[in-house]
Design a protein around this motif. Sequence first.
Motif, PDB file in Angstrom:
ATOM      1  N   ILE A   1     -38.275   9.569 -27.905  1.00  0.00           N
ATOM      2  CA  ILE A   1     -39.401  10.494 -27.828  1.00  0.00           C
ATOM      3  C   ILE A   1     -39.258  11.581 -28.894  1.00  0.00           C
ATOM      4  N   ARG A   2     -38.064  12.103 -29.062  1.00  0.00           N
ATOM      5  CA  ARG A   2     -37.834  13.131 -30.084  1.00  0.00           C
ATOM      6  C   ARG A   2     -38.108  12.576 -31.477  1.00  0.00           C
ATOM      7  N   ARG A   3     -37.678  11.365 -31.706  1.00  0.00           N
ATOM      8  CA  ARG A   3     -37.914  10.723 -33.009  1.00  0.00           C
ATOM      9  C   ARG A   3     -39.408  10.566 -33.257  1.00  0.00           C
ATOM     10  N   THR A   4     -40.125  10.125 -32.248  1.00  0.00           N
ATOM     11  CA  THR A   4     -41.571   9.955 -32.374  1.00  0.00           C
ATOM     12  C   THR A   4     -42.250  11.296 -32.618  1.00  0.00           C
ATOM     13  N   GLU A   5     -41.820  12.320 -31.885  1.00  0.00           N
ATOM     14  CA  GLU A   5     -42.382  13.660 -32.087  1.00  0.00           C
ATOM     15  C   GLU A   5     -42.109  14.159 -33.501  1.00  0.00           C
ATOM     16  N   ARG A   6     -40.900  13.928 -33.983  1.00  0.00           N
ATOM     17  CA  ARG A   6     -40.540  14.334 -35.348  1.00  0.00           C
ATOM     18  C   ARG A   6     -41.410  13.593 -36.361  1.00  0.00           C
ATOM     19  N   LEU A   7     -41.591  12.294 -36.154  1.00  0.00           N
ATOM     20  CA  LEU A   7     -42.420  11.508 -37.068  1.00  0.00           C
ATOM     21  C   LEU A   7     -43.883  11.948 -37.018  1.00  0.00           C
ATOM     22  N   GLU A   8     -44.371  12.283 -35.833  1.00  0.00           N
ATOM     23  CA  GLU A   8     -45.758  12.759 -35.714  1.00  0.00           C
ATOM     24  C   GLU A   8     -45.938  14.077 -36.465  1.00  0.00           C
ATOM     25  N   ARG A   9     -44.971  14.981 -36.353  1.00  0.00           N
ATOM     26  CA  ARG A   9     -45.035  16.249 -37.103  1.00  0.00           C
ATOM     27  C   ARG A   9     -45.007  15.972 -38.606  1.00  0.00           C
ATOM     28  N   GLU A  10     -44.114  15.067 -39.005  1.00  0.00           N
ATOM     29  CA  GLU A  10     -44.016  14.709 -40.417  1.00  0.00           C
ATOM     30  C   GLU A  10     -45.332  14.089 -40.898  1.00  0.00           C
ATOM     31  N   TRP A  11     -45.937  13.228 -40.079  1.00  0.00           N
ATOM     32  CA  TRP A  11     -47.224  12.590 -40.397  1.00  0.00           C
ATOM     33  C   TRP A  11     -48.292  13.662 -40.656  1.00  0.00           C
ATOM     34  N   GLU A  12     -48.370  14.656 -39.766  1.00  0.00           N
ATOM     35  CA  GLU A  12     -49.378  15.708 -39.913  1.00  0.00           C
ATOM     36  C   GLU A  12     -49.129  16.543 -41.168  1.00  0.00           C
ATOM     37  N   ILE A  13     -47.879  16.886 -41.432  1.00  0.00           N
ATOM     38  CA  ILE A  13     -47.530  17.662 -42.624  1.00  0.00           C
ATOM     39  C   ILE A  13     -47.850  16.870 -43.888  1.00  0.00           C
ATOM     40  N   LEU A  14     -47.511  15.590 -43.889  1.00  0.00           N
ATOM     41  CA  LEU A  14     -47.779  14.752 -45.057  1.00  0.00           C
ATOM     42  C   LEU A  14     -49.277  14.578 -45.296  1.00  0.00           C
ATOM     43  N   LYS A  15     -50.052  14.487 -44.229  1.00  0.00           N
ATOM     44  CA  LYS A  15     -51.511  14.364 -44.396  1.00  0.00           C
ATOM     45  C   LYS A  15     -52.074  15.598 -45.088  1.00  0.00           C
ATOM     46  N   VAL A  16     -51.626  16.772 -44.664  1.00  0.00           N
ATOM     47  CA  VAL A  16     -52.095  18.011 -45.293  1.00  0.00           C
ATOM     48  C   VAL A  16     -51.643  18.057 -46.756  1.00  0.00           C
ATOM     49  N   SER A  17     -50.386  17.737 -47.003  1.00  0.00           N
ATOM     50  CA  SER A  17     -49.860  17.739 -48.371  1.00  0.00           C
ATOM     51  C   SER A  17     -50.594  16.737 -49.250  1.00  0.00           C
ATOM     52  N   TYR A  18     -50.860  15.556 -48.694  1.00  0.00           N
ATOM     53  CA  TYR A  18     -51.571  14.524 -49.455  1.00  0.00           C
ATOM     54  C   TYR A  18     -52.984  14.999 -49.788  1.00  0.00           C
ATOM     55  N   LEU A  19     -53.670  15.573 -48.828  1.00  0.00           N
ATOM     56  CA  LEU A  19     -55.033  16.037 -49.065  1.00  0.00           C
ATOM     57  C   LEU A  19     -55.056  17.144 -50.120  1.00  0.00           C
ATOM     58  N   GLU A  20     -54.107  18.061 -50.060  1.00  0.00           N
ATOM     59  CA  GLU A  20     -54.018  19.117 -51.073  1.00  0.00           C
ATOM     60  C   GLU A  20     -53.747  18.518 -52.454  1.00  0.00           C
ATOM     61  N   ALA A  21     -52.836  17.552 -52.510  1.00  0.00           N
ATOM     62  CA  ALA A  21     -52.515  16.903 -53.789  1.00  0.00           C
ATOM     63  C   ALA A  21     -53.696  16.078 -54.291  1.00  0.00           C
TER      64      ALA A  21
END
Length: 114
Positions: A3-23
């Motif tokens: 569950i912690r791994r999934t939560e970490r990946l979900e946070r990373e997914w959201e951060i990467l989406k924002v970074s990708y959109l900005e880029a």
Amino acid sequence: MAIRRTERLEREWEILKVSYLEALIAALEDCASGRQGLFRQGVGFLRPAPDMPQTASRLSALGDELELVRRELGHAQPFEPMRRLALLRQRGGCDARGEERLAQNFLSELAISE
């Protein structure tokens, strides 16, 4: 632990989406102002050409990270702006719109969808 791994990946997914959109927006603005290479018109391979603008190269690296996290999370669909860019990159040929116009149109699409 899973569950912690999934939560970490979900946070990373959201951060990467924002970074990708900005880029993506930075790369589109670069392209709309005349720097060619984002849509890879005239390029016959999937990796960035050496002369691509730095904004387009950064976008490619973020896309690779985003795709890895998407697969780890088991998401079926890719991030929509990434899918749309891939679709636009597939268009080609002598009747394809110029990169500047493609970038301007894509920026308009993103502004409407926000």
